[in-house]
Write a protein that holds these residues in place. Structure first.
Motif, short mmCIF file in Angstrom:
data_model
loop_
_atom_site.label_atom_id
_atom_site.label_comp_id
_atom_site.label_asym_id
_atom_site.label_seq_id
_atom_site.Cartn_x
_atom_site.Cartn_y
_atom_site.Cartn_z
N ILE A 26 0.82 -1.27 -0.16
CA ILE A 26 0.12 -0.04 0.01
C ILE A 26 0.87 1.17 0.00
N GLY A 27 2.02 1.25 0.39
CA GLY A 27 3.16 2.22 0.38
C GLY A 27 3.60 2.51 -0.92
N GLY A 28 3.33 1.47 -2.00
CA GLY A 28 4.36 1.72 -3.10
C GLY A 28 3.03 1.90 -4.12
N MET A 29 1.82 1.12 -3.98
CA MET A 29 0.87 1.20 -5.20
C MET A 29 0.73 2.75 -5.65
N PRO A 30 0.25 3.63 -4.68
CA PRO A 30 -0.18 4.87 -5.31
C PRO A 30 1.00 5.72 -5.99
N LEU A 31 2.26 5.73 -5.62
CA LEU A 31 3.58 5.82 -6.27
C LEU A 31 3.72 5.55 -7.41
N ASP A 32 3.48 4.37 -7.82
CA ASP A 32 3.63 3.50 -8.89
C ASP A 32 2.47 4.02 -9.89
N LEU A 33 1.13 4.18 -9.47
CA LEU A 33 0.06 4.97 -10.20
C LEU A 33 0.26 6.39 -10.71
N LEU A 34 1.00 7.34 -9.65
CA LEU A 34 1.09 8.33 -10.04
C LEU A 34 2.28 8.53 -11.02
N ARG A 35 3.18 7.64 -11.12
CA ARG A 35 4.14 7.51 -11.84
C ARG A 35 3.68 7.14 -13.46
N GLY B 150 -10.77 9.52 5.81
CA GLY B 150 -10.37 8.00 6.43
C GLY B 150 -10.85 8.27 7.61
N PRO B 151 -10.41 7.42 8.64
CA PRO B 151 -9.30 6.33 8.49
C PRO B 151 -10.15 5.31 7.58
N ASN B 152 -9.25 4.10 7.84
CA ASN B 152 -9.83 2.83 7.17
C ASN B 152 -10.28 3.22 5.81
N CYS B 153 -9.87 3.76 4.85
CA CYS B 153 -10.05 3.92 3.73
C CYS B 153 -8.93 3.65 2.47
N MET B 154 -9.53 3.47 1.46
CA MET B 154 -8.75 2.84 0.25
C MET B 154 -8.03 4.11 -0.41
N GLY B 155 -8.29 5.38 -0.21
CA GLY B 155 -8.12 6.46 -0.88
C GLY B 155 -8.56 6.93 -1.81
N PHE B 156 -8.14 7.83 -2.80
CA PHE B 156 -8.78 8.59 -3.82
C PHE B 156 -8.21 8.54 -5.25
N ALA B 157 -8.88 9.11 -6.17
CA ALA B 157 -8.31 9.12 -7.56
C ALA B 157 -9.02 10.25 -8.15
N ASN B 158 -8.30 11.47 -8.52
CA ASN B 158 -8.75 12.42 -9.31
C ASN B 158 -8.32 12.17 -10.92
N ALA C 218 -4.21 12.40 -10.35
CA ALA C 218 -3.87 12.21 -8.91
C ALA C 218 -4.39 11.06 -8.07
N TYR C 219 -3.62 10.02 -8.18
CA TYR C 219 -3.96 8.64 -7.61
C TYR C 219 -3.43 8.65 -6.26
N THR C 220 -4.32 8.43 -5.33
CA THR C 220 -3.80 8.40 -3.66
C THR C 220 -4.59 7.28 -3.31
N ALA C 221 -4.85 6.20 -4.24
CA ALA C 221 -5.73 4.86 -3.52
C ALA C 221 -4.69 3.98 -4.00
N PHE C 222 -4.91 2.81 -2.82
CA PHE C 222 -4.14 1.80 -2.99
C PHE C 222 -5.23 0.78 -3.80
N ALA C 223 -5.15 0.70 -4.94
CA ALA C 223 -6.18 -0.06 -5.39
C ALA C 223 -5.82 -0.41 -6.95
N SER C 224 -5.91 -1.87 -7.13
CA SER C 224 -5.20 -2.36 -8.41
C SER C 224 -6.06 -2.13 -9.64
N VAL C 225 -7.17 -1.56 -9.46
CA VAL C 225 -8.18 -1.53 -10.42
C VAL C 225 -7.86 -0.57 -11.37
#
Lengths: 706, 706
Positions: A32-41, A136-144, A149-156
């Motif tokens: 979860i600490g890597g997925m959003p960074l991967d998406l942003l990139r 949050g807390p206990n949330c998956m985050g967002f995406a604009n 701007a991806y701040t969600a740890f979601a593989s979708v």
């Protein structure tokens, strides 16, 4: 609460961040600490990205910082991928660094109860104190998705068709799984998404505040949401009315449709779901579309792209098959739409090109022959598009048959703004062409029906919502200082109080004892009804406190004596004010029940139903948020399945519906004037007499707030 | 009508032809005379094919014959691609040539009215006379996909995934368009199809005869059908019971669900649809699954492949998300399934591997953590598969999460025969593996629910259907010669007649005049009820023929006089037999209405409801085909939404349900004994007293057939 048009909304740094830090950064795209960074990139976010973790120099090509204090700027948004117990301390530091908004992924707060509840209270207190916007807390985050701007740890995000054009549908859910599921379905339908928002525990920013933001967000043309619990009913009402005002569809799935569902929801979010019947009524009143299925919600997001067209519930069906016409009519009517029989004139126009064995009454069966004549299809569709007998035209034609009709369809839709919908269960090649021209295309009859029915009803409700919004506005201006009520009122006092607001009742005469009762009965004339008079007894019948059809003075005296003994035995602590003597109420066509209750989410609401035990079994009641006026009450009465009883069913006299509506609407005024000190008001029964003879509360109850 | 197991069914040459002739052959694959030949060639039909048309020497590589007389053999089946007026003459020649079966494509028969109706009558008369099996007219034809015997002019066969394995689902529809649409959906789901049958006008072979054939056809494991009108109710009942006996699902879409739908259907087939409520009840009674949507019907054909597993309506839901669990519970319960709370014991077993924040009560939320432990998934699924608390297990897990569970799922399904269903809204790779192992997989929650609910109910109804079939069989054996009834019976005679079959009633005493009435009342004791006694007056109240609560002899005499005057004024032609004096019937807990009517399709049927005006408004009634016994009547009463009124609702006394059931079941015996001379029997009201005190017909009516 709403910010002015020129000030940015306080959620802006959260939902449209120009720069993002991530505390607990990882170089692993599966964590979860890597997925959003991967998406942003991956999706090339244009703003600054600041991973924070002393372990790394660089992750995903972004320079990594050892701590939040060493960032080169106060970024808009920080995402915390750290454990629950560390969260609030880290937020303090982010706040000190000048960061206005945060997303907290961590679970282990209120949803985990025990220690988690304490952690959440601490977090809430911090947010309150600091003014920091914490999601949050206990949330998956967002995406604009428009800003990448991806701040969600979601593989979708990587698993759906790439979005090229600007997003226009926003998704807001209290469950991360649902957010992903609806997003995937919408993307597979080709609906471009703007915001992906998973709200989680909503410790500091709750559901309706996101709606408030999205109502004024130009990139959001509709919202698809999933809600288990609304924590701020008044703000929800305001947000929904803002959507209505802007004619943006707001589509919400409310979990807890059945008792079992509610149970699961309660365990899930420790949430007390509001009363379902009232939710349904409130959604309809606010023109919020009820989601019933993820696929249906995605379909509604798709249909929202066609919301500028004029449509409504009266549908003309055009097919090449009598059987399909019959099936579509069944489905549409079953879903609450209408399939009106067309006028003779219109039928004659249609008949000019349709063979004898085709149908022109609606469904219109143009028969397979007609595809050879596009000019004729144009005439038929044109006639229906112009007609004021139908609001919406649905064309069913599989595969190549639809292709043959594409050109006239496009032409007609260019000429008139009526909503025309196509259903193709084959593989027509014209689908994109039609959608471009303003014709939504469905590939399944069931799915078309499930989305189209609520969408057409949404299109038709704009006026009613605007009317109610104005009524609500007007009342907000009017309300003055309420009179102070005693802790409890007896029936006589209740009827007098309500009479002041225009609620008519059979008031009767109060009597302190049997002598006074006999005197009162003498004035009223026998037979009379005798009731116990006590502010402490809400249900008189159950304690033997009601006698009907008392014939003479002798019987009245005996009843007074018996009644007092009965009541004192059943309710020894009740203070007795005496008796109420009423004329016997004959001549009613029907008896209604009307009551105002205070819903924990939506506030004061009116319920109207037919009186008596069967109505309860059949759950035949209608609900509205207050305020209501007489016209709204009439709509409520017509919604009752028992409505024909008021309307001359099987030779009965017509009831005084106007009188009943005035009397019930007066309850709304009473509630507005008396304010929150009143918890409940109930008339049971309201006797409705024949037309012109009025409606009268035979009994009434006001429950004052403890 | 059913042929023995060793004789071929008379439809065999039609549905499993070894050789096919086509009159009106064309060399153009786009024309109806060419398309079937193209398909037979394309899919390599192994039997002989004889195109007939003097214009050609050869078409599609088949030798073409100038006329039917020149064929080298009497083939099994001839297809006529010729115009309506030529059809019967050509059939005569085919019959003379020894061909036993024919398909007639031509439109322009009964559906076109006028001259077409005459053509159809002529065709029917020929078929009747000759014994030739003639399908259609106005039909698209057939396909036996296992034999590659294509006799349909439908383009759909080449446009769907090629079928490799043996077909097992048959499709029978009264509309060609629907046949193609359902076929395409089933094939896209991978369901292998055996028969494709479009019945058309059914002039000589009607819908239920096809069902009869398919019930005994080994290549048919389920039937998906579309029906606008059933022309032979008794044969339909027999066929449906044959399906039930063989545990083959019979899934039928009945058009005409709403009035508008019926209208379209009537125009389409000039068909009078039976009463919808009775259709629904009959389908349930016969365990016919009601199709509601083409996609749902295709899904049910898919599910039919898993019919050997044990399942039923009590569902355990296993998910990784509380929200999804709640949504599934909502959906399932809304569709009529149950989601029972699991026992403490079972919850403890499940809890062993599920974290505290997961749920074990049902829905079971195993949380995302659990996919790391396949052993634990095995334990959970195993525990649910073994438990007698649930009939069916539904596992929802998107994409890779389902893949992680695939192995334990397959293992558990190998070990226990309980129905386990998977829902994957992602893109799991294990789908085929699961299906092979007996686990059906759905990719949408809504579609899963719509198919699963009726399928689970079907699985649970086997016993009830067998029980009813036995009851029906027993009655068919019993029935003797009925007594001959007069053209009309008065209330007293009616009650006496029904009493003979065990229907209890308050019979009262008949009186020819006021003197006799006073004498009778003296025997019964005041107060009494007084009714006019006349076989010519069915609705006594409407002519002033009922007086209740008559207090004494003086009043009784006055009422006799008034009543006679009233009735004679209202119904001067009615023959008056005198009066009926009854004791006043107090002490009822509830009043029911129970009646037997004669449905034009299904024959005699029983309707039971709560008496009174509201029941009619709420349409709260239950229906069954006859015969019924007391146990079935009890099920009917429990289906009523008003059932709680009989069952101690809000402190009311319990009603004598057993007595009511016996009394109503006796009506079924009466109908069986009296036979078709009786058109209607009605008890209204049946007064049901408190438990142990019986139930009595206060009034009763028998309408004798004209």
């Amino acid at each position: 609460m709403t910010t002015g048009p020129h000030l940015p909304h306080r959620l802006q740094p959260l939902l449209a961040p120009r720069s993002i830090a991530l505390v607990g950064a990882s170089d692993n795209p599966g964590r979860i600490g890597g997925m959003p960074l991967d998406l942003l990139r991956h999706f090339a976010f244009a703003g600054a990205v600041y991973p924070v973790n002393p372990k790394y120099e660089e992750v995903f090509g972004y320079r990594c910082y050892p701590d939040i204090e060493s960032l080169p700027e106060a970024c808009d948004l920080v995402v915390l991928a750290i454990a629950a117990p560390e969260v609030t301390a880290m937020l303090e530091r982010c706040h000190a660094r000048g960061i206005p908004a945060a997303i907290v992924y961590a679970a282990g707060f209120a949803e985990a109860a025990g220690e988690g509840l304490t952690l959440q209270r601490t977090l809430e207190a911090f947010a309150q104190r600091s003014g920091m916007v914490v999601a949050g807390p206990n949330c998956m985050g967002f995406a604009n998705l428009n800003l990448h701007a991806y701040t969600a740890f979601a593989s979708v995000f990587k698993n759906v068709p790439l979005q090229t054009g600007p997003g226009r549908a926003s998704i807001v859910t209290q469950s991360g799984n649902v957010c992903s599921a609806v997003f995937a379905l919408a993307r597979r339908l080709g609906v471009p998404v703007s915001h992906f928002i998973n709200t989680g525990n909503e410790a500091c920013v709750e559901f309706s505040e996101y709606l408030e933001y999205l109502a004024q967000d130009d990139a959001t043309e509709c919202v698809v949401g999933y809600v288990e619990q609304l924590r701020n009913g008044p703000r929800f009402i305001d947000a929904a009315l803002a959507f209505a005002r802007k004619r943006k569809p707001l589509i919400l799935y409310k979990a807890g449709e059945t008792d079992k569902g509610s149970e699961a929801v309660r365990s899930h979010t420790s949430a007390l779901a509001g009363d379902l019947a009232l939710y349904k009524a409130a959604f309809e009143q606010l023109n919020v579309i009820r989601g019933t299925d993820f696929a249906q919600m995605a379909d509604l997001a798709y249909l929202s792209g066609f919301r500028a067209r004029q449509g409504g519930p009266r549908v003309a069906i055009v097919t090449m098959s009598g059987a399909l016409g019959a099936i579509l009519a069944d489905k549409f009517i079953g879903a609450g739409l209408e399939v009106p029989t067309l006028s003779d004139d219109l039928q004659r126009t249609l008949r000019e090109g349709i063979p004898d064995y085709g149908m022109v009454s609606n469904p219109v069966d143009v028969t397979g022959n007609v595809v050879n004549s596009p000019q004729f299809v144009r005439t038929i569709l044109g006639a229906l598009a112009q007609s004021d007998q139908v609001d919406t035209v649905v064309v069913y034609a599989p595969g190549y048959l639809l292709d043959r009709m594409a050109e006239p369809l496009v032409e007609v839709c260019g000429q008139w703004n009526k909503l025309v919908v196509a259903i193709d269960t084959g593989a027509a090649t014209c689908r994109d062409q039609l959608a471009q021209a303003g014709v939504p295309v469905f590939d399944d009859i069931g799915r078309a029906t499930q989305a189209l029915a609520p969408f057409c009803q949404w299109l038709a409700r704009h006026e009613a919502v605007a009317r109610w919004a104005a009524l609500r506005q007007a009342q907000a201006v009017e309300s003055g200082t309420p009179p102070v009520l005693p802790a409890a009122l007896n029936e006589h006092a209740t009827k007098l109080l309500l009479a002041g607001y225009g609620v008519p009742s059979l008031q009767g005469l109060p009597a302190r004892d049997a002598d006074e009762a006999v005197h009162a009965a003498g004035q009223l004339g026998y037979p009379v009804a005798l009731k116990i008079l006590s502010a402490d007894i809400a249900h008189k019948t159950e304690v033997g406190g009601v006698r009907l059809n008392v014939a003479d003075a002798q019987a009245l005296r005996r009843h007074c004596e018996d009644m007092l003994a009965n009541v004192q035995r059943h309710s020894p602590a009740a203070r007795i004010d005496g008796f109420l003597v009423q004329p016997m109420a004959s001549g009613g066509v029907a008896e209604l029940i009307a009551g105002i209750t205070h819903d924990p989410v939506f506030g004061p609401a009116l319920t109207v139903g037919l009186g008596g035990v069967l109505t309860e079994l059949y759950r035949d009641a209608s609900h509205r948020l207050l305020p209501v006026d007489a016209a709204m009450v009439q709509t409520m009465l017509r919604e009752l399945r028992a409505w024909p009883l008021l309307d001359g069913f099987r030779g009965r006299p017509l009831a005084d519906v106007a009188g009943a509506c005035e009397g019930i609407a007066a309850l709304s005024r009473a509630q507005a004037a008396l304010g929150p000190q009143v918890r409940e008001i109930e008339i049971n029964p309201l006797q409705v007499r024949a037309q012109g003879q009025g409606a009268f509360a035979l009994d009434a109850l006001v429950v004052v707030q403890d």
